[in-house]
Design an enzyme around this catalytic site. Structure first.
Site, PDB file in Angstrom:
ATOM      1  N   ASP A 128       0.828  -1.207   0.000  1.00  0.00           N
ATOM      2  CA  ASP A 128       0.000   0.000   0.000  1.00  0.00           C
ATOM      3  C   ASP A 128       0.863   1.258   0.000  1.00  0.00           C
ATOM      4  O   ASP A 128       1.992   1.254   0.482  1.00  0.00           O
ATOM      5  CB  ASP A 128      -0.919  -0.025   1.242  1.00  0.00           C
ATOM      6  CG  ASP A 128      -2.114   0.908   1.088  1.00  0.00           C
ATOM      7  OD1 ASP A 128      -2.332   1.435  -0.017  1.00  0.00           O
ATOM      8  OD2 ASP A 128      -2.835   1.116   2.088  1.00  0.00           O
ATOM      9  N   GLY A 129       0.303   2.322  -0.543  1.00  0.00           N
ATOM     10  CA  GLY A 129       0.969   3.633  -0.483  1.00  0.00           C
ATOM     11  C   GLY A 129       1.561   4.106  -1.800  1.00  0.00           C
ATOM     12  O   GLY A 129       2.266   5.115  -1.830  1.00  0.00           O
ATOM     13  N   ASN A 130       1.268   3.411  -2.879  1.00  0.00           N
ATOM     14  CA  ASN A 130       1.809   3.826  -4.186  1.00  0.00           C
ATOM     15  C   ASN A 130       1.327   5.219  -4.583  1.00  0.00           C
ATOM     16  O   ASN A 130       2.102   6.042  -5.068  1.00  0.00           O
ATOM     17  CB  ASN A 130       1.364   2.855  -5.287  1.00  0.00           C
ATOM     18  CG  ASN A 130       1.946   1.475  -5.113  1.00  0.00           C
ATOM     19  OD1 ASN A 130       2.849   1.284  -4.311  1.00  0.00           O
ATOM     20  ND2 ASN A 130       1.433   0.520  -5.859  1.00  0.00           N
ATOM     21  N   ARG A 177      -0.605   9.372  -9.826  1.00  0.00           N
ATOM     22  CA  ARG A 177      -0.637   8.182  -8.969  1.00  0.00           C
ATOM     23  C   ARG A 177      -0.072   6.936  -9.664  1.00  0.00           C
ATOM     24  O   ARG A 177       0.570   6.101  -9.036  1.00  0.00           O
ATOM     25  CB  ARG A 177      -2.077   7.890  -8.521  1.00  0.00           C
ATOM     26  CG  ARG A 177      -2.652   8.891  -7.532  1.00  0.00           C
ATOM     27  CD  ARG A 177      -4.121   8.579  -7.248  1.00  0.00           C
ATOM     28  NE  ARG A 177      -4.282   7.183  -6.845  1.00  0.00           N
ATOM     29  CZ  ARG A 177      -4.161   6.755  -5.586  1.00  0.00           C
ATOM     30  NH1 ARG A 177      -3.941   7.609  -4.611  1.00  0.00           N
ATOM     31  NH2 ARG A 177      -4.303   5.473  -5.305  1.00  0.00           N
ATOM     32  N   HIS A 205       2.430   3.307  -8.870  1.00  0.00           N
ATOM     33  CA  HIS A 205       2.204   1.885  -9.155  1.00  0.00           C
ATOM     34  C   HIS A 205       3.357   1.314  -9.974  1.00  0.00           C
ATOM     35  O   HIS A 205       3.792   0.186  -9.769  1.00  0.00           O
ATOM     36  CB  HIS A 205       0.892   1.687  -9.921  1.00  0.00           C
ATOM     37  CG  HIS A 205      -0.320   2.137  -9.157  1.00  0.00           C
ATOM     38  ND1 HIS A 205      -0.531   1.776  -7.839  1.00  0.00           N
ATOM     39  CD2 HIS A 205      -1.382   2.916  -9.511  1.00  0.00           C
ATOM     40  CE1 HIS A 205      -1.683   2.315  -7.431  1.00  0.00           C
ATOM     41  NE2 HIS A 205      -2.204   3.016  -8.419  1.00  0.00           N
ATOM     42  N   TRP A 237     -11.989  -1.500  -7.969  1.00  0.00           N
ATOM     43  CA  TRP A 237     -12.703  -1.070  -9.189  1.00  0.00           C
ATOM     44  C   TRP A 237     -13.350   0.300  -9.006  1.00  0.00           C
ATOM     45  O   TRP A 237     -13.728   0.950  -9.980  1.00  0.00           O
ATOM     46  CB  TRP A 237     -13.796  -2.084  -9.565  1.00  0.00           C
ATOM     47  CG  TRP A 237     -13.278  -3.443  -9.911  1.00  0.00           C
ATOM     48  CD1 TRP A 237     -13.335  -4.551  -9.114  1.00  0.00           C
ATOM     49  CD2 TRP A 237     -12.622  -3.860 -11.117  1.00  0.00           C
ATOM     50  NE1 TRP A 237     -12.758  -5.629  -9.755  1.00  0.00           N
ATOM     51  CE2 TRP A 237     -12.320  -5.232 -10.991  1.00  0.00           C
ATOM     52  CE3 TRP A 237     -12.261  -3.203 -12.309  1.00  0.00           C
ATOM     53  CZ2 TRP A 237     -11.670  -5.961 -11.988  1.00  0.00           C
ATOM     54  CZ3 TRP A 237     -11.613  -3.936 -13.307  1.00  0.00           C
ATOM     55  CH2 TRP A 237     -11.335  -5.290 -13.146  1.00  0.00           C
ATOM     56  N   ARG A 250     -11.972   2.925  -8.224  1.00  0.00           N
ATOM     57  CA  ARG A 250     -11.034   3.996  -8.582  1.00  0.00           C
ATOM     58  C   ARG A 250     -11.309   4.505  -9.999  1.00  0.00           C
ATOM     59  O   ARG A 250     -11.977   3.838 -10.779  1.00  0.00           O
ATOM     60  CB  ARG A 250      -9.606   3.454  -8.479  1.00  0.00           C
ATOM     61  CG  ARG A 250      -9.288   3.064  -7.056  1.00  0.00           C
ATOM     62  CD  ARG A 250      -7.864   2.614  -6.914  1.00  0.00           C
ATOM     63  NE  ARG A 250      -7.598   2.286  -5.519  1.00  0.00           N
ATOM     64  CZ  ARG A 250      -6.411   2.309  -4.961  1.00  0.00           C
ATOM     65  NH1 ARG A 250      -5.345   2.624  -5.684  1.00  0.00           N
ATOM     66  NH2 ARG A 250      -6.260   1.999  -3.685  1.00  0.00           N
ATOM     67  N   LEU A 290      10.169 -20.623  -4.926  1.00  0.00           N
ATOM     68  CA  LEU A 290       9.149 -19.751  -4.322  1.00  0.00           C
ATOM     69  C   LEU A 290       7.846 -19.702  -5.135  1.00  0.00           C
ATOM     70  O   LEU A 290       7.881 -19.568  -6.358  1.00  0.00           O
ATOM     71  CB  LEU A 290       9.724 -18.328  -4.236  1.00  0.00           C
ATOM     72  CG  LEU A 290       8.749 -17.245  -3.763  1.00  0.00           C
ATOM     73  CD1 LEU A 290       8.641 -17.256  -2.240  1.00  0.00           C
ATOM     74  CD2 LEU A 290       9.193 -15.861  -4.226  1.00  0.00           C
ATOM     75  N   ARG A 335       2.014  -4.945   6.114  1.00  0.00           N
ATOM     76  CA  ARG A 335       1.292  -3.886   5.393  1.00  0.00           C
ATOM     77  C   ARG A 335       2.103  -2.614   5.443  1.00  0.00           C
ATOM     78  O   ARG A 335       2.512  -2.172   6.527  1.00  0.00           O
ATOM     79  CB  ARG A 335      -0.113  -3.632   5.956  1.00  0.00           C
ATOM     80  CG  ARG A 335      -0.844  -2.551   5.128  1.00  0.00           C
ATOM     81  CD  ARG A 335      -2.311  -2.416   5.397  1.00  0.00           C
ATOM     82  NE  ARG A 335      -2.921  -1.522   4.396  1.00  0.00           N
ATOM     83  CZ  ARG A 335      -4.188  -1.537   4.037  1.00  0.00           C
ATOM     84  NH1 ARG A 335      -5.017  -2.389   4.593  1.00  0.00           N
ATOM     85  NH2 ARG A 335      -4.649  -0.694   3.121  1.00  0.00           N
ATOM     86  N   LEU A 385      -7.072  -4.535   7.377  1.00  0.00           N
ATOM     87  CA  LEU A 385      -6.869  -5.662   6.459  1.00  0.00           C
ATOM     88  C   LEU A 385      -7.457  -5.418   5.074  1.00  0.00           C
ATOM     89  O   LEU A 385      -7.089  -6.092   4.110  1.00  0.00           O
ATOM     90  CB  LEU A 385      -7.461  -6.954   7.047  1.00  0.00           C
ATOM     91  CG  LEU A 385      -6.731  -7.484   8.284  1.00  0.00           C
ATOM     92  CD1 LEU A 385      -7.411  -8.739   8.809  1.00  0.00           C
ATOM     93  CD2 LEU A 385      -5.269  -7.794   7.959  1.00  0.00           C
ATOM     94  N   SER A 386      -8.374  -4.473   4.956  1.00  0.00           N
ATOM     95  CA  SER A 386      -8.961  -4.156   3.647  1.00  0.00           C
ATOM     96  C   SER A 386      -9.382  -5.416   2.880  1.00  0.00           C
ATOM     97  O   SER A 386      -9.037  -5.593   1.704  1.00  0.00           O
ATOM     98  CB  SER A 386      -7.990  -3.298   2.816  1.00  0.00           C
ATOM     99  OG  SER A 386      -7.630  -2.135   3.514  1.00  0.00           O
TER     100      SER A 386
HETATM  101  C1  IPE Z   1      -5.574  -2.565  -0.221  1.00  0.00           C
HETATM  102  O1  IPE Z   1      -5.209  -1.249  -0.362  1.00  0.00           O
HETATM  103  C2  IPE Z   1      -5.545  -3.251  -1.545  1.00  0.00           C
HETATM  104  C3  IPE Z   1      -4.238  -3.431  -2.145  1.00  0.00           C
HETATM  105  C4  IPE Z   1      -3.084  -3.122  -1.628  1.00  0.00           C
HETATM  106  C5  IPE Z   1      -4.241  -4.026  -3.459  1.00  0.00           C
HETATM  107  P1  IPE Z   1      -6.283  -0.073  -0.503  1.00  0.00           P
HETATM  108  O2  IPE Z   1      -5.498   1.163  -0.654  1.00  0.00           O
HETATM  109  O3  IPE Z   1      -7.239  -0.410  -1.582  1.00  0.00           O
HETATM  110  O4  IPE Z   1      -7.032  -0.156   0.892  1.00  0.00           O
HETATM  111  P2  IPE Z   1      -7.898   0.955   1.653  1.00  0.00           P
HETATM  112  O5  IPE Z   1      -8.916   1.451   0.689  1.00  0.00           O
HETATM  113  O6  IPE Z   1      -6.968   2.021   2.078  1.00  0.00           O
HETATM  114  O7  IPE Z   1      -8.475   0.212   2.810  1.00  0.00           O
HETATM  115  C1  IPE Z   2      -1.581   0.288  -3.299  1.00  0.00           C
HETATM  116  O1  IPE Z   2      -1.348   1.648  -3.371  1.00  0.00           O
HETATM  117  C2  IPE Z   2      -1.823  -0.336  -4.640  1.00  0.00           C
HETATM  118  C3  IPE Z   2      -3.221  -0.674  -4.918  1.00  0.00           C
HETATM  119  C4  IPE Z   2      -4.212  -0.597  -4.079  1.00  0.00           C
HETATM  120  C5  IPE Z   2      -3.518  -1.135  -6.235  1.00  0.00           C
HETATM  121  P1  IPE Z   2      -2.525   2.704  -3.357  1.00  0.00           P
HETATM  122  O2  IPE Z   2      -2.887   3.008  -4.764  1.00  0.00           O
HETATM  123  O3  IPE Z   2      -3.632   2.245  -2.507  1.00  0.00           O
HETATM  124  O4  IPE Z   2      -1.805   3.938  -2.719  1.00  0.00           O
HETATM  125  P2  IPE Z   2      -2.427   4.953  -1.667  1.00  0.00           P
HETATM  126  O5  IPE Z   2      -2.904   4.143  -0.518  1.00  0.00           O
HETATM  127  O6  IPE Z   2      -3.541   5.663  -2.345  1.00  0.00           O
HETATM  128  O7  IPE Z   2      -1.284   5.839  -1.306  1.00  0.00           O
HETATM  129 MG    MG Z   3      -4.043   2.454  -0.543  1.00  0.00          MG
END
Ligand code: IPE
Ligand code: IPE
Ligand code: MG
Length: 260
Positions: free
Chosen positions: A40-42, A53, A57, A89, A91, A151, A208, A215-216
């Protein structure tokens, strides 16, 4: 048992110990068989740099390659990476389209290396909704790596734990109605065998990134006794050192599974 208790003193960890030594030391203790990562956090990584954004990714994809390599080196058996959730989806279409092209780009670039390193590519998620170009790329990779023995690199792609469980229950009911399954056969192991992760042991360690503590909708059943490790580091900045630190912390945990 002793080896898992207080692996070392925390102060030593802070000292400047070379990463190569820390990696070697990991091998003296239990390496998690299955590590699951919520990458998470891309988006925030890109936004911090005033980039779109999707650049986050793209950068995150390179981290996948690096972490796969280290996990394989350390002898981790399975690495499950949450790449796209059933909720993602929601997004903007442009971002979703980009994410659905990433597997092709990733595998187009790295599949030869993964084959060479004996990695087995798998996916877990609802394949029906994936664009055909995405599915084609992952199926090609799965096919070309199916005889590998190293792996297991398991991408959770269009994965949602609630969807997975509901689908599992539907299959259980269908098997029950066709007399392939008796009521008494249904127990926890049986239920696990109806999930998309059926060929994998439950994760030992969940990581995470990006500071979110949730846990999303990720592997809710399978994570029942998993050790959790959270970091504020954004996924594109996540490096080998962070991964090693997570495993070091794991090796310091006393897992009890409800016992004493
Ligand atoms: C969880 O991240 C899904 C993935 C890393 C693929 P999200 O960014 O979608 O989760 P929320 O919306 O912050 O809970
Ligand atoms: C995680 O990064 C990748 C996916 C959910 C696909 P995000 O796109 O959720 O990045 P943030 O959380 O918005 O920073
Ligand atoms: Mg995210």
């Amino acid at each position: 048992m002793l080896k898992k208790f207080q692996r070392w003193k925390k102060e030593e960890q802070i000292g400047e110990r070379p990463l190569s030594d820390r990696k070697k030391e990991l091998l003296n203790y239990e390496i998690p068989n299955h590590i699951a990562i919520i990458m998470d956090g891309n988006g925030r990584w890109a936004q911090k740099r005033s980039l779109p954004r999707i650049m986050g990714h793209h950068e995150g994809m390179k981290v996948v390659r690096r972490i796969t390599k280290v996990a394989n080196e350390l002898g981790v058996k399975a690495l499950t990476l949450y790449a796209f959730s059933t909720e993602n989806w929601k997004r903007p279409k442009m971002e979703v389209d980009f994410l659905m092209k990433l597997p092709e780009e990733f595998l187009g670039t790295f599949l030869p290396e993964l084959i060479e390193e004996n990695v087995q590519v798998r996916i877990m998620g609802n394949k029906d909704e994936l664009p055909s170009h995405t599915l084609r790329a992952v199926e090609k990779a799965m096919n070309e790596t199916k005889n590998n023995t190293g792996l297991i690199l398991n991408f959770a792609l269009n994965y949602g734990s609630r969807y997975e469980m509901v689908e599992g229950i539907k299959k259980i009911i269908a098997d029950y109605e066709q007399n392939n399954l008796k009521l008494d056969d249904i127990n926890e192991d049986c239920f696990s065998s109806y999930l998309m992760s059926k060929e994998l042991p439950d994760p030992d360690l969940l990581i995470r990134t990006s500071g979110e503590l949730r846990l999303s909708n990720f592997m809710l059943w399978q994570l029942a006794y998993t050790e959790f490790w959270f970091t504020d580091t954004l996924w594109p900045d996540f490096g080998e050192e962070d991964f090693v630190e997570a495993i070091e912390d794991f090796q310091n945990r006393g897992r009890r599974f409800g016992g004493i």
